[in-house]
Write a protein that holds these residues in place. Sequence first.
Motif, short mmCIF file in Angstrom:
data_model
loop_
_atom_site.label_atom_id
_atom_site.label_comp_id
_atom_site.label_asym_id
_atom_site.label_seq_id
_atom_site.Cartn_x
_atom_site.Cartn_y
_atom_site.Cartn_z
N TYR A 23 0.83 -1.20 0.00
CA TYR A 23 0.00 0.00 0.00
C TYR A 23 0.87 1.25 0.00
N HIS A 24 0.40 2.24 -0.71
CA HIS A 24 1.01 3.56 -0.62
C HIS A 24 -0.08 4.61 -0.62
N VAL A 25 0.27 5.78 -0.14
CA VAL A 25 -0.62 6.93 -0.15
C VAL A 25 -0.30 7.75 -1.39
N THR A 26 -1.33 8.16 -2.08
CA THR A 26 -1.15 8.98 -3.27
C THR A 26 -1.93 10.28 -3.13
N VAL A 27 -1.27 11.38 -3.46
CA VAL A 27 -1.93 12.67 -3.63
C VAL A 27 -1.86 12.99 -5.12
N PHE A 28 -2.91 13.59 -5.63
CA PHE A 28 -3.13 13.69 -7.06
C PHE A 28 -3.14 15.14 -7.56
N TYR A 29 -2.74 15.30 -8.81
CA TYR A 29 -2.92 16.56 -9.51
C TYR A 29 -4.42 16.81 -9.63
N LYS A 30 -4.85 18.03 -9.33
CA LYS A 30 -6.25 18.46 -9.50
C LYS A 30 -7.25 17.59 -8.74
N ARG A 31 -6.83 17.05 -7.60
CA ARG A 31 -7.75 16.29 -6.76
C ARG A 31 -7.48 16.66 -5.32
N ASN A 32 -8.51 16.77 -4.53
CA ASN A 32 -8.36 17.18 -3.14
C ASN A 32 -7.97 16.05 -2.21
N SER A 33 -8.24 14.83 -2.60
CA SER A 33 -8.09 13.69 -1.68
C SER A 33 -6.67 13.14 -1.65
N ALA A 34 -6.44 12.33 -0.62
CA ALA A 34 -5.28 11.46 -0.53
C ALA A 34 -5.85 10.06 -0.38
N GLU A 35 -5.32 9.10 -1.13
CA GLU A 35 -5.91 7.77 -1.17
C GLU A 35 -4.87 6.68 -1.08
N TYR A 36 -5.30 5.53 -0.58
CA TYR A 36 -4.45 4.35 -0.59
C TYR A 36 -4.57 3.64 -1.92
N ILE A 37 -3.42 3.22 -2.43
CA ILE A 37 -3.37 2.47 -3.68
C ILE A 37 -2.44 1.28 -3.42
N ILE A 38 -2.70 0.18 -4.08
CA ILE A 38 -1.84 -1.01 -3.97
C ILE A 38 -1.08 -1.15 -5.27
N ASP A 39 0.24 -1.28 -5.17
CA ASP A 39 1.09 -1.46 -6.35
C ASP A 39 2.19 -2.46 -6.04
N SER A 40 2.92 -2.83 -7.06
CA SER A 40 4.04 -3.75 -6.93
C SER A 40 5.10 -3.20 -5.98
N GLN A 41 5.62 -4.06 -5.13
CA GLN A 41 6.71 -3.67 -4.23
C GLN A 41 7.97 -3.31 -5.00
N ASN A 42 8.03 -3.65 -6.27
CA ASN A 42 9.20 -3.33 -7.09
C ASN A 42 9.20 -1.91 -7.63
N PHE A 43 8.04 -1.25 -7.61
CA PHE A 43 7.99 0.14 -8.02
C PHE A 43 8.83 0.96 -7.05
N ALA A 44 9.40 2.05 -7.51
CA ALA A 44 10.14 2.96 -6.64
C ALA A 44 9.27 4.18 -6.38
N LEU A 45 8.99 4.42 -5.09
CA LEU A 45 8.15 5.53 -4.67
C LEU A 45 8.88 6.36 -3.62
N SER A 46 8.29 7.48 -3.28
CA SER A 46 8.84 8.33 -2.23
C SER A 46 8.53 7.76 -0.85
N VAL A 47 9.24 8.26 0.14
CA VAL A 47 8.98 7.87 1.54
C VAL A 47 8.89 9.12 2.41
N ARG A 48 8.20 8.98 3.51
CA ARG A 48 8.19 9.96 4.58
C ARG A 48 8.43 9.20 5.87
N CYS A 49 9.48 9.52 6.54
CA CYS A 49 9.81 8.88 7.82
C CYS A 49 9.21 9.72 8.95
N ILE A 50 8.77 9.06 10.02
CA ILE A 50 8.27 9.78 11.16
C ILE A 50 9.06 9.36 12.39
N LYS A 51 9.18 10.28 13.32
CA LYS A 51 9.97 10.06 14.51
C LYS A 51 9.27 9.06 15.44
N ASN A 52 10.08 8.13 15.98
CA ASN A 52 9.54 7.13 16.92
C ASN A 52 8.99 7.79 18.16
#
Length: 125
Positions: A96-125
């Motif tokens: 699962y990844h979170v996607t924000v879209f051009y010209k769309r207000n929402s943020a949504e979960y999408i399922i894609d291949s683990q082999n795709f390269a996507l961005s990350v956001r780390c959060i502090k423990n």
Amino acid sequence: YAWIDAMNVCPQGWHLPDTTEWNKLFTTVGGSNIAGTKLKATSTLWSSNGSVTNGGGTDDYGFGALPAGFKKGSSFFDLTLYGNFWTTAKINNDAYHVTVFYKRNSAEYIIDSQNFALSVRCIKN
């Protein structure tokens, strides 16, 4: 990052968020239906044709999501259209990844291949 690399990229004391943590962020900004607008950067090109448009967000919380698209193999796709951020959640060979879209207000979960390269956001423990 490919998903397996994303799972280990955060520095010590930080971690890749799971869907529960993303959901908390969405709730904080007013819901997933407007989270895209609230989290997208204002100072970048969010567009369908490379021109400056009003597809950017308000970045009310300093998240500054950028439209980095994704990488599959050696090629990049959807630059300027989507910002994609891995979560820790997986299903079989996908994740699962979170996607924000051009010209769309929402943020949504999408399922894609683990082999795709996507961005990350780390959060502090």
